[in-house]
Scaffold this motif. Structure first.
Motif, PDB file in Angstrom:
ATOM      1  N   PRO A 263       0.838  -1.199   0.000  1.00  0.00           N
ATOM      2  CA  PRO A 263       0.000   0.000   0.000  1.00  0.00           C
ATOM      3  C   PRO A 263       0.875   1.252   0.000  1.00  0.00           C
ATOM      4  CG  PRO A 263       0.174  -0.835   2.230  1.00  0.00           C
ATOM      5  CD  PRO A 263       0.974  -1.779   1.363  1.00  0.00           C
ATOM      6  N   PHE A 264       0.448   2.250  -0.726  1.00  0.00           N
ATOM      7  CA  PHE A 264       1.104   3.563  -0.714  1.00  0.00           C
ATOM      8  C   PHE A 264       0.064   4.532  -0.183  1.00  0.00           C
ATOM      9  CE2 PHE A 264       4.710   6.037  -2.500  1.00  0.00           C
ATOM     10  CZ  PHE A 264       4.247   7.308  -2.251  1.00  0.00           C
ATOM     11  N   ILE A 265       0.235   4.970   1.058  1.00  0.00           N
ATOM     12  CA  ILE A 265      -0.785   5.732   1.773  1.00  0.00           C
ATOM     13  C   ILE A 265      -0.461   7.220   1.717  1.00  0.00           C
ATOM     14  CG2 ILE A 265      -1.829   6.114   4.036  1.00  0.00           C
ATOM     15  CD1 ILE A 265      -1.071   3.133   4.649  1.00  0.00           C
ATOM     16  N   VAL A 266      -1.436   8.008   1.305  1.00  0.00           N
ATOM     17  CA  VAL A 266      -1.283   9.461   1.252  1.00  0.00           C
ATOM     18  C   VAL A 266      -2.332  10.083   2.170  1.00  0.00           C
ATOM     19  CG1 VAL A 266      -1.232  11.504  -0.214  1.00  0.00           C
ATOM     20  CG2 VAL A 266      -0.469   9.292  -1.131  1.00  0.00           C
ATOM     21  N   MET A 267      -1.884  10.659   3.283  1.00  0.00           N
ATOM     22  CA  MET A 267      -2.794  11.269   4.245  1.00  0.00           C
ATOM     23  C   MET A 267      -3.078  12.719   3.863  1.00  0.00           C
ATOM     24  SD  MET A 267      -3.322   8.646   6.097  1.00  0.00           S
ATOM     25  CE  MET A 267      -4.317   9.365   7.404  1.00  0.00           C
ATOM     26  N   ASP A 268      -4.093  13.308   4.499  1.00  0.00           N
ATOM     27  CA  ASP A 268      -4.551  14.632   4.080  1.00  0.00           C
ATOM     28  C   ASP A 268      -3.578  15.761   4.443  1.00  0.00           C
ATOM     29  OD1 ASP A 268      -4.973  14.723   6.807  1.00  0.00           O
ATOM     30  OD2 ASP A 268      -7.160  14.906   6.685  1.00  0.00           O
ATOM     31  N   ASP A 269      -2.569  15.466   5.261  1.00  0.00           N
ATOM     32  CA  ASP A 269      -1.571  16.480   5.596  1.00  0.00           C
ATOM     33  C   ASP A 269      -0.268  16.285   4.822  1.00  0.00           C
ATOM     34  OD1 ASP A 269      -1.116  14.078   7.101  1.00  0.00           O
ATOM     35  OD2 ASP A 269       0.415  15.184   8.209  1.00  0.00           O
ATOM     36  N   ALA A 270      -0.257  15.356   3.872  1.00  0.00           N
ATOM     37  CA  ALA A 270       0.968  15.029   3.154  1.00  0.00           C
ATOM     38  C   ALA A 270       1.355  16.120   2.167  1.00  0.00           C
ATOM     39  CB  ALA A 270       0.792  13.709   2.405  1.00  0.00           C
ATOM     40  N   ASP A 271       2.620  16.147   1.810  1.00  0.00           N
ATOM     41  CA  ASP A 271       3.108  16.966   0.702  1.00  0.00           C
ATOM     42  C   ASP A 271       2.710  16.229  -0.572  1.00  0.00           C
ATOM     43  OD1 ASP A 271       4.649  18.008  -1.418  1.00  0.00           O
ATOM     44  OD2 ASP A 271       6.293  18.553  -0.084  1.00  0.00           O
ATOM     45  N   THR A 414      -4.684  -8.027   3.481  1.00  0.00           N
ATOM     46  CA  THR A 414      -3.968  -8.798   2.476  1.00  0.00           C
ATOM     47  C   THR A 414      -3.141  -9.854   3.189  1.00  0.00           C
ATOM     48  OG1 THR A 414      -2.241  -8.695   0.760  1.00  0.00           O
ATOM     49  CG2 THR A 414      -2.134  -7.054   2.511  1.00  0.00           C
ATOM     50  N   PRO A 415      -2.914 -10.994   2.555  1.00  0.00           N
ATOM     51  CA  PRO A 415      -2.041 -11.994   3.189  1.00  0.00           C
ATOM     52  C   PRO A 415      -0.567 -11.631   3.112  1.00  0.00           C
ATOM     53  CG  PRO A 415      -2.800 -12.797   1.057  1.00  0.00           C
ATOM     54  CD  PRO A 415      -3.555 -11.528   1.336  1.00  0.00           C
ATOM     55  N   TYR A 416      -0.238 -10.555   2.377  1.00  0.00           N
ATOM     56  CA  TYR A 416       1.153 -10.170   2.191  1.00  0.00           C
ATOM     57  C   TYR A 416       1.563  -9.087   3.191  1.00  0.00           C
ATOM     58  CZ  TYR A 416       0.306 -12.591  -2.195  1.00  0.00           C
ATOM     59  OH  TYR A 416      -0.043 -13.537  -3.120  1.00  0.00           O
ATOM     60  N   GLY A 417       2.873  -8.944   3.380  1.00  0.00           N
ATOM     61  CA  GLY A 417       3.361  -7.932   4.310  1.00  0.00           C
ATOM     62  C   GLY A 417       4.817  -7.599   4.085  1.00  0.00           C
ATOM     63  N   LEU A 418       5.166  -7.252   2.846  1.00  0.00           N
ATOM     64  CA  LEU A 418       6.559  -6.955   2.545  1.00  0.00           C
ATOM     65  C   LEU A 418       6.869  -5.483   2.801  1.00  0.00           C
ATOM     66  CD1 LEU A 418       9.268  -8.025   1.589  1.00  0.00           C
ATOM     67  CD2 LEU A 418       8.541  -7.606  -0.775  1.00  0.00           C
ATOM     68  N   ALA A 419       6.359  -4.579   1.960  1.00  0.00           N
ATOM     69  CA  ALA A 419       6.671  -3.157   2.095  1.00  0.00           C
ATOM     70  C   ALA A 419       5.400  -2.325   2.080  1.00  0.00           C
ATOM     71  CB  ALA A 419       7.603  -2.698   0.979  1.00  0.00           C
ATOM     72  N   ALA A 420       5.448  -1.192   2.756  1.00  0.00           N
ATOM     73  CA  ALA A 420       4.363  -0.211   2.745  1.00  0.00           C
ATOM     74  C   ALA A 420       4.991   1.176   2.704  1.00  0.00           C
ATOM     75  CB  ALA A 420       3.468  -0.360   3.975  1.00  0.00           C
ATOM     76  N   TYR A 421       4.214   2.142   2.230  1.00  0.00           N
ATOM     77  CA  TYR A 421       4.686   3.527   2.133  1.00  0.00           C
ATOM     78  C   TYR A 421       3.631   4.434   2.769  1.00  0.00           C
ATOM     79  CZ  TYR A 421       7.533   1.208  -1.376  1.00  0.00           C
ATOM     80  OH  TYR A 421       8.367   0.335  -2.020  1.00  0.00           O
ATOM     81  N   LEU A 422       4.111   5.424   3.515  1.00  0.00           N
ATOM     82  CA  LEU A 422       3.216   6.339   4.216  1.00  0.00           C
ATOM     83  C   LEU A 422       3.715   7.760   4.028  1.00  0.00           C
ATOM     84  CD1 LEU A 422       0.982   7.075   6.298  1.00  0.00           C
ATOM     85  CD2 LEU A 422       2.672   6.578   8.100  1.00  0.00           C
ATOM     86  N   TYR A 423       2.836   8.607   3.501  1.00  0.00           N
ATOM     87  CA  TYR A 423       3.178  10.026   3.347  1.00  0.00           C
ATOM     88  C   TYR A 423       2.286  10.850   4.269  1.00  0.00           C
ATOM     89  CZ  TYR A 423       6.618   9.647  -0.354  1.00  0.00           C
ATOM     90  OH  TYR A 423       7.766   9.382  -1.062  1.00  0.00           O
ATOM     91  N   THR A 424       2.924  11.493   5.254  1.00  0.00           N
ATOM     92  CA  THR A 424       2.258  12.347   6.227  1.00  0.00           C
ATOM     93  C   THR A 424       3.308  13.246   6.864  1.00  0.00           C
ATOM     94  OG1 THR A 424       0.949  12.403   8.272  1.00  0.00           O
ATOM     95  CG2 THR A 424       2.521  10.602   8.045  1.00  0.00           C
ATOM     96  N   ARG A 425       2.869  14.413   7.355  1.00  0.00           N
ATOM     97  CA  ARG A 425       3.794  15.295   8.065  1.00  0.00           C
ATOM     98  C   ARG A 425       3.468  15.363   9.555  1.00  0.00           C
ATOM     99  NH1 ARG A 425       3.988  20.080   3.482  1.00  0.00           N
ATOM    100  NH2 ARG A 425       1.783  19.571   3.354  1.00  0.00           N
ATOM    101  N   ASP A 426       2.582  14.479  10.003  1.00  0.00           N
ATOM    102  CA  ASP A 426       2.161  14.425  11.403  1.00  0.00           C
ATOM    103  C   ASP A 426       2.970  13.329  12.098  1.00  0.00           C
ATOM    104  OD1 ASP A 426       0.867  13.820  13.822  1.00  0.00           O
ATOM    105  OD2 ASP A 426      -1.088  14.457  13.049  1.00  0.00           O
ATOM    106  N   ILE A 427       3.872  13.710  13.000  1.00  0.00           N
ATOM    107  CA  ILE A 427       4.740  12.735  13.641  1.00  0.00           C
ATOM    108  C   ILE A 427       3.953  11.755  14.504  1.00  0.00           C
ATOM    109  CG2 ILE A 427       5.269  14.133  15.677  1.00  0.00           C
ATOM    110  CD1 ILE A 427       7.664  11.810  13.727  1.00  0.00           C
TER     111      ILE A 427
END
Length: 489
Positions: A263-271, A414-427
């Protein structure tokens, strides 16, 4: 121009097998094609089951010497191999582009990335050591030893013909193991060139072996031989499960880097500009044919339209073409069957409600090879096959979700769990979401997650074990405990 004519060192163009420190050939062979134009590059020797047995016997003999070699000597030989790879990086990149298809500049980048694992592992060779332990018995001493696991079968895929070999071979060799490598039949030429350079580096006979052929013939030997103590594999989850079952009878160690559904996740505070650029970089590297490639782009609803607009502009500018053309951003898929599979996924998604914003069709007639257009899909159900399986092609598919809780739930579904990406500026989100995401690697505002110094691997059906860093070398060792009684009389 033939492939050998493109090389500055024609001796790197090998078509035989490297067994016991010698090059051999046989009567049986198979063709290797350039996926960009479907032309035959070479006919490579198929060693068959008997050849695999010979290679394992050679590795077993080589192990006897190599495991007793000083770690400083192992470091020296590995660094010589590294230096030779660096010297001939242009030729290795040329071989990768010819047989796999990725753009030449990207292929050279793979060579550098793969070589870094050799350099790191070489330096780790002297750091493979045990510990002194406290024991309860008076006057006794306890300690541990880390020793090489033994002969290792390395079975590697076609999408990274150099790096998937060095990520396994370098730590195994650093630990004192001997290896038998079986590259994918689509991309054996890079592996054989690496063997030529390993020979020049000075590995003792039998320590480094490369064999090619049909997996149905070679696989059972490489997993079933009692002389083999470990199997290192990168590839599909389906094949990984098969190899694990085959290894079970001998209780062999396995290190499996398998499929993903990132998954490549883009949150509402992301650049949003950075996120769009991140998708483009991560998704279209190797034409989307990577196990860590973003598969489901999940965007928080409030910024979805703005993000999709940015991403569409990025993808529309991606140019497909022959990897030897400097104007090409992505090359072909590995073969026509891969094109057909990707096209079927896209058509099924459109039938399920997704919209094609750019691309969405094969380019074989236009470009004369196994090409598929860089594609962006918007919408559709999470139950569609394209969201449930690994796309392995240049197709980005965007989905919308409401809040953090729903996004994490969808990402983990998902049965998989290799890599994920998260874009956010909220620590705070960074800490909460990275702890909840069921993945072995998570890139936060970063589209690339792998390096020689860090652990690479997944959870769930994405595999077992880690490559890279100290963890990669430790995978190839056995931990032995020694108790010495009566030290004080």
């Amino acid at each position: 121009m033939t492939i050998s004519e493109r090389l500055t060192e024609p001796a790197l163009f090998k078509t035989g097998a490297y067994i016991g420190g010698k090059w051999t050939s046989g009567d049986k062979s198979f063709p290797v094609y350039n996926p960009a134009n479907r032309q035959t590059l070479a006919d490579v020797t198929d060693v068959g089951a008997e050849g695999a047995k010979t290679a394992i016997a050679a590795a077993s003999e080589g192990l006897k010497r190599w495991k007793k070699t000083s770690p400083f000597e192992r470091c020296r030989v590995l660094l010589k191999w590294y230096d030779l790879i660096q010297r001939y990086s242009d030729d290795l990149g040329t071989l990768i582009t010819a047989e796999m298809g990725k753009p030449l500049r990207e292929a050279k980048g793979e060579v550098a990335y793969g070589a870094a694992f050799i350099e790191w592992s070489a330096q780790e060779a002297a750091r493979v050591h045990g510990e002194t332990l406290p024991v309860a018995a008076p006057g006794a001493r306890g300690w541990t030893l880390r020793q090489p696991v033994g002969v290792v079968s390395c079975i590697t895929p076609w999408n990274f013909p150099a790096a998937m070999i060095t990520r396994k071979a370098a730590p195994a060799l650093a630990a004192g193991c001997s290896i038998v490598i079986k590259p994918a039949p689509e991309t054996p030429l890079t592996a054989l060139a690496l063997a030529e350079l390993a020979d020049r580096a000075g590995f003792p006979a039998g320590v480094f072996n490369v064999i090619c052929g049909d997996a149905q013939d070679l696989g059972p030997v490489m997993t079933g031989s009692p002389e083999v103590r470990m199997i290192g594999f990168t590839g599909s989850t389906e094949v990984g499960k098969l190899l694990m079952r085959q290894a079970a009878d001998g209780i062999k160690r396995v290190s499996l880097e398998l499929g993903g559904n990132a998954p490549f996740i883009v949150m509402d505070d992301a650049d949003l500009d950075a996120a769009a650029a991140g998708v483009a970089q991560a998704k279209f590297r190797s034409g989307g044919q990577t196990c860590v490639s973003p598969n489901r782009i999940i965007v928080q609803e409030g910024v979805a339209d703005a993000f999709v607009g940015r991403l569409q502009a990025k993808i529309a500018s991606v140019k497909a073409g022959d990897g030897f053309d400097s104007a090409s951003d992505i090359g072909p898929l590995i073969h026509d069957e891969a094109v057909d599979r990707v096209d079927a996924l896209v058509k099924s998604a459109v039938a399920g409600g997704a919209k094609v914003l750019t691309g969405g069709q094969p380019l074989a007639d236009e470009l004369g090879g196994s090409f598929y257009a860089p594609t962006l899909l918007d919408g559709g159900s999470f139950d569609l096959e394209i969201a449930r399986s690994e796309i392995f092609g240049p197709v980005a598919s965007v989905y919308r979700a409401s809040d953090e809780t729903q996004i994490v739930q969808l990402a983990n579904d998902t049965p998989y769990g290799l890599a994920a990406y998260l874009y956010t500026r909220d620590i705070g989100r960074v800490h909460r979401m990275t702890e909840e995401l069921d993945y072995g690697m998570i890139g936060v505002n970063a589209p690339m997650v792998g390096s020689a110094s860090t652990p690479f691997g997944g959870v769930k059906e994405s595999g077992i074990g880690r490559e890279g860093g100290k963890w990669g070398v430790e995978e190839f060792t056995e931990l032995k405990y020694v108790l010495l009684a009566g030290v004080n009389g």
